[in-house]
Design an enzyme around this catalytic site. Structure first.
Site, PDB file in Angstrom:
ATOM      1  N   GLY A  83      45.529 -48.432  22.106  1.00 14.40           N
ATOM      2  CA  GLY A  83      44.531 -48.440  23.301  1.00 14.40           C
ATOM      3  C   GLY A  83      43.646 -48.851  22.049  1.00 14.40           C
ATOM      4  CB  SER A  84      39.714 -48.772  22.637  1.00 11.67           C
ATOM      5  OG  SER A  84      39.579 -49.561  23.705  1.00 11.67           O
ATOM      6  NE  ARG A 134      52.845 -46.663  28.123  1.00 11.89           N
ATOM      7  CZ  ARG A 134      52.373 -47.285  29.649  1.00 11.89           C
ATOM      8  NH1 ARG A 134      53.665 -47.272  30.380  1.00 11.89           N
ATOM      9  NH2 ARG A 134      51.093 -47.552  29.732  1.00 11.89           N
ATOM     10  NE  ARG A 135      49.834 -51.844  28.944  1.00 12.25           N
ATOM     11  CZ  ARG A 135      49.891 -51.066  28.558  1.00 12.25           C
ATOM     12  NH1 ARG A 135      50.154 -49.823  28.880  1.00 12.25           N
ATOM     13  NH2 ARG A 135      48.894 -50.887  27.577  1.00 12.25           N
ATOM     14  CE1 TYR A 144      43.040 -49.830  26.654  1.00  9.29           C
ATOM     15  CE2 TYR A 144      44.680 -50.340  26.199  1.00  9.29           C
ATOM     16  CZ  TYR A 144      44.540 -50.224  27.076  1.00  9.29           C
ATOM     17  OH  TYR A 144      44.474 -49.043  27.892  1.00  9.29           O
ATOM     18  CB  ALA A 189      36.753 -48.881  19.983  1.00 14.18           C
ATOM     19  CE  LYS A 200      33.915 -37.603  22.563  1.00 11.36           C
ATOM     20  NZ  LYS A 200      33.472 -39.159  23.126  1.00 11.36           N
ATOM     21  CG  ASN A 238      34.514 -39.710  28.567  1.00 12.28           C
ATOM     22  OD1 ASN A 238      35.503 -38.613  29.470  1.00 12.28           O
ATOM     23  ND2 ASN A 238      35.041 -39.786  27.798  1.00 12.28           N
TER      24      ASN A 238
END
Length: 335
Positions: free
Chosen positions: A11-12, A33-34, A50, A141, A192, A257
């Site tokens: 991921g990022s 995963r891919r 990403y 990131a 957070k 988030n």
């Protein structure tokens, strides 16, 4: 340190962390995963899903075979979504080097067990707690990938391992600090995310700086209350893994988030917000576990409680504001 470092998760943050390690002089194998992601990293040194504009250092390679990535790695970095950690690690644990240092980049609390990520690692991999190191802080990131100056916290109970990880990620653009308060650093990173959801909701509702400052400071207060109840050092929450991470996650449009919260604040359902963001907002699931953890220890966390109601019980954000503001008046106490 001899051998390569494995980063499990593309991921990022996993991708940016692989760059950090390589820039610090380490050979890195990323597990993706891919297959198209792994192939692109190997052939083009880019992650197409990403941080696609980031050209990864030549020291970084990738595979879809987790066992291949782990083989011979003296440091294994875990960068998968927090709620998938247990299942993934159960498959990988038997292939870990007998003395590998396990590094957690994850910021969440496990649903059902209310365990912190380091506790899940210890339990699932059947390793001693001092083999686990946590990295936490204001680490968006994309900014780190662009080599903008940043700092982070490397937390662990084994001084040699924390120093090893610290030296493994020290670069001209990232300054890592060590800390022995694993509980505080993990809770700061997990809670957070929930407070950033509330900040995003408030922002989308049109509230200004007073409201947003209130959410950050009172959010930090409830984080510290829970932390102290679990044995954390309250000073940790004034540092990078506490206030630092909270400010970055609340104030930056890059923070997923906060962005997810903005969708909720505009009246979208959880499903609509998920479809729009297309990324994991850890706070959405963790708010349930954090709420349960707080209740188990008799700790009041009103912002967390209301975020959980908005996300999972369909509470109207306007009603959440009304009920939060009508709570009984009390002293500003951190005890």
């Amino acid at each position: 340190m001899s051998g390569h470092v494995a980063v499990l998760g593309a991921g990022s943050w996993g991708t940016a962390f692989a760059k950090i390690l390589a820039d610090a002089g380490r050979d890195v194998t990323v597990w993706a995963r891919r297959a198209p992601v792994a192939e692109s990293i190997r052939a083009e040194r880019r992650n197409p899903e990403y941080l696609p504009d980031l050209l990864l250092p030549a020291r970084v390679t990738a595979t879809t075979d987790a066992v291949e990535a782990i083989s011979g790695a003296e440091v294994v970095v875990l960068a998968v979504p927090s709620q998938t950690l247990r299942g993934n690690l159960a498959e990988w644990a038997g292939h870990l080097h007998p003395d590998a240092t396990l590094v957690s980049l994850m910021k969440g609390i496990e649903l059902g067990t209310t365990k912190r990520m380091s506790e899940v690692i210890v339990e699932t991999a059947r390793v001693a707690a001092d083999r686990v190191v946590v990295v936490s802080g204001p680490n968006l990131a994309p900014e780190i990938a662009a080599e903008q100056p940043a700092a982070t916290v490397v937390a662990g109970t084994d001084g040699d391992r924390t120093a090893l990880v610290q030296s493994s990620i020290r670069t001209p653009y990232l300054r890592p600090y060590t800390n022995d308060d694993v509980i505080g650093c993990e809770l700061g990173g997990a809670v957070k995310n929930v407070i950033a959801l509330s900040y995003g909701i408030a922002t989308a509702m049109g509230f200004g700086d007073n409201t947003r400052a209130m959410l950050m400071t009172r959010g930090l207060a409830e984080t510290a209350r829970l932390g102290v109840a679990l044995g954390a050092d309250p000073i940790t929450f004034a540092g990078l893994a506490g206030m630092g991470d909270l400010v970055a996650s609340c104030s930056s449009p890059l923070a997923r988030n906060r962005t997810f919260g903005e969708h909720l604040g505009r009246g979208e359902t959880l499903e609509q917000a998920q479809a729009a963001t297309r990324q994991t907002a850890e706070g959405v699931k963790s708010c349930l576990a954090i709420r349960d953890l707080a209740r188990a220890h008799g700790v009041e966390m009103p912002i967390t409680e209301h975020v959980e109601r908005i996300c999972h019980e369909g509470m109207d954000p306007r009603l959440a504001v009304e009920t939060l503001m009508s709570r009984t008046a009390k002293p500003e106490s951190y005890e």
